[in-house]
Design an enzyme around this catalytic site. Structure first.
Site, short mmCIF file in Angstrom:
data_model
loop_
_atom_site.label_atom_id
_atom_site.label_comp_id
_atom_site.label_asym_id
_atom_site.label_seq_id
_atom_site.Cartn_x
_atom_site.Cartn_y
_atom_site.Cartn_z
N ASN A 14 0.86 -1.13 0.01
CA ASN A 14 -0.11 0.01 0.00
C ASN A 14 0.85 1.07 -0.08
O ASN A 14 1.51 1.54 1.05
CB ASN A 14 -0.98 -0.03 1.13
N LYS A 21 3.24 0.76 3.05
CA LYS A 21 2.77 -0.23 4.02
C LYS A 21 2.79 -1.62 3.16
O LYS A 21 2.70 -1.66 2.05
CB LYS A 21 1.29 0.20 4.52
N ARG A 96 -2.73 -2.00 -3.51
CA ARG A 96 -3.78 -0.99 -3.64
C ARG A 96 -3.67 0.08 -4.32
O ARG A 96 -2.55 0.81 -4.23
CB ARG A 96 -3.88 -0.33 -2.21
N HIS A 184 -11.65 4.74 -0.89
CA HIS A 184 -11.83 3.84 0.11
C HIS A 184 -12.51 2.19 0.08
O HIS A 184 -12.79 1.86 0.87
CB HIS A 184 -12.27 4.46 1.48
N HIS A 211 -15.40 5.86 7.40
CA HIS A 211 -13.74 5.52 7.29
C HIS A 211 -13.15 6.87 7.55
O HIS A 211 -12.98 7.80 6.73
CB HIS A 211 -13.58 5.06 5.75
N LEU A 212 -12.56 7.20 8.89
CA LEU A 212 -12.20 8.46 9.26
C LEU A 212 -10.54 8.08 9.55
O LEU A 212 -10.05 7.40 10.63
CB LEU A 212 -12.74 8.99 10.48
N GLY A 213 -9.80 8.56 8.59
CA GLY A 213 -8.16 8.68 8.89
C GLY A 213 -7.77 9.89 8.35
O GLY A 213 -8.55 10.92 8.45
N GLY A 215 -6.98 10.72 5.34
CA GLY A 215 -8.27 10.71 4.28
C GLY A 215 -9.39 10.34 4.96
O GLY A 215 -9.45 9.36 5.90
N ARG A 244 -6.46 17.85 3.41
CA ARG A 244 -7.34 18.01 2.24
C ARG A 244 -8.73 18.76 2.58
O ARG A 244 -9.19 18.59 3.81
CB ARG A 244 -7.94 16.66 1.49
N LEU A 287 -4.90 14.62 14.87
CA LEU A 287 -5.90 14.86 15.88
C LEU A 287 -5.04 14.59 17.41
O LEU A 287 -5.83 15.10 18.24
CB LEU A 287 -6.95 13.77 15.95
N ARG A 288 -4.03 13.68 17.38
CA ARG A 288 -3.17 13.38 18.68
C ARG A 288 -2.75 14.62 19.08
O ARG A 288 -2.38 14.99 20.35
CB ARG A 288 -2.39 12.47 18.29
N GLU A 383 -7.91 -3.43 4.90
CA GLU A 383 -7.81 -3.38 3.34
C GLU A 383 -6.66 -4.50 2.76
O GLU A 383 -6.84 -4.89 1.62
CB GLU A 383 -7.40 -2.05 3.00
#
Length: 397
Positions: A14, A21, A96, A184, A211-213, A215, A244, A287-288, A383
């Protein structure tokens, strides 16, 4: 379960703009186990301190060729993986690939002609498409007989009705391939399977998967098939994301170019790399980093806008479905940020969404309470397993 004895493995790659990955799946049994035999990643490829990490080992800092860091990272991974094979062999590589355009709706073995087609879609997914294809190209040159399978993020959304795929542009745009594709798809394909297994008919009604990442997108499902999604022609549309913009008045783009005289390249960089949580907060896309800094007004506003974006789009997709039976959170933020889940669900109280605070804090599989009219669940995505399974299926044909 059918057993093999040849020590075969399927490698999944990926490839993104700053990370690669990988996952190795033991192909000794059919169906494939959902947990890889070994997995890891190289991240921060274009930064000052790229890192390699893998399951069962400590992270390490890499020194990569600064002129060509991406090929160097890919070469490092290949050497590292080969050193772990211990006499076993890779029988296929699954990739992917974000965009299959209007031609590729199913996983496909990649040859030179397919690769040329996929390169033509790079402008539609500039953050991901070129890097996956660079890996495929290099491996085709070195090991042309090794099957490589492209698995497309756009494919899952082919079940959407035509009215959901169309853009309100002149008919000639549709004929030229301008339409809503959705992304996604590998993540949603996994959810369509695991939700049916875990929740049966309850998941086959009116379901929205978030799907919250870094992206992010939403997918509305009926009978576990895509009927609508928030990302459209490109991976810029829909939800506000890490860097984005998400849905944006196209007049703002015209203004930036006509009045502020930004070039096409400058606007593209702004929309893809300088907007979203990073742009609004002025601090970070992560977010961290942001949640502990909510005492800062720009950070607080960025988080509020992020949650509002999700709530608004869930409401729109609920209208498309004619109601909502199940809401699913997945991917990095969806699986690991209870604060965001709580705020989103609070904004959806008008739909009868109500969660149990303790279950949410514990990342329980079901976080809705007994009074909730909507079942709210947290489900990890996978995935890589979807891609490996697709490769194995093609090998068996």
């Amino acid at each position: 379960m059918n057993e093999r004895s040849d020590g075969s493995l399927i490698l999944v790659l990926n490839c993104g703009s700053s990370s690669i990955k990988f996952a190795l799946f033991d192909a000794a049994a059919t169906p494939l186990a959902r947990t890889p035999a070994w997995s890891g990643k190289v991240e921060g490829i274009t930064g000052d301190a790229p890192m390699f990490s893998a399951s069962g080992g400590a992270a390490e800092t890499l020194t990569l060729d600064r002129e060509r860091p991406y090929p160097a990272a890919l070469a490092y991974l290949r050497q590292h993986i080969e050193a772990r094979l211990d006499g076993r062999r890779i029988v296929a590589i699954a990739h992917r690939v974000v965009h299959g355009g209007s031609k590729y709706f199913e996983p496909v073995r990649v040859d030179a002609a397919v690769l040329a087609d996929l390169k033509s879609y790079i402008p539609l997914a500039p953050l991901h498409q070129p890097f996956a294809l660079e890996a495929i190209d290099a491996l085709l040159a070195e090991r042309p007989q090794l099957p490589q399978v492209a698995c497309f993020d756009t494919a899952f959304h082919q079940s959407m009705p035509t009215v959901e795929k169309m853009l309100p542009l002149p008919r000639s745009a549709w004929e030229q391939g301008l339409r809503r594709y959705g992304f996604h798809g590998l993540s949603y394909a996994y959810q369509s399977q695991v939700l049916g297994e875990c929740y049966g008919d309850a998941a086959r009604g009116r379901t929205i998967v978030a799907h919250l990442g870094n992206g992010a997108s939403l997918c509305a499902m009926r009978n576990l098939q895509s009927v609508a999604t928030t990302m459209g022609f490109s991976a810029l549309d829909g939800l506000m994301m890490g860097t984005r913009c998400g849905a944006l008045d196209p007049g703002a783009v015209i203004y930036l170019m006509e009045i502020r005289k930004l070039s096409l390249e400058q606007v593209a960089r702004m929309l893809y790399h300088e907007s979203g949580l990073l742009g609004v907060s002025g601090v970070s896309s992560d977010l961290r980093d942001l949640l502990p800094r909510e005492d800062q007004e720009p950070v607080r506003e960025a988080l509020a806008l992020y949650v509002r974006s999700i709530v608004r789009e869930v409401g729109a997709l609920t209208a498309t479905l004619g109601g909502l039976d199940m809401l699913v959170f997945t991917a990095g933020i969806g699986e690991h940020q209870p604060v965001i889940r709580e705020r989103v669900c609070a904004g959806l109280g008008f739909l009868g969404v109500a969660i149990d605070a303790d279950a949410n804090a514990a990342h329980a599989p079901v976080i809705s309470n007994a009074a909730s009219r909507v079942k709210v669940v947290v489900e990890a995505t996978n995935e890589e397993w979807v891609a490996a399974t697709a490769a194995e299926t093609l090998l068996r044909r």
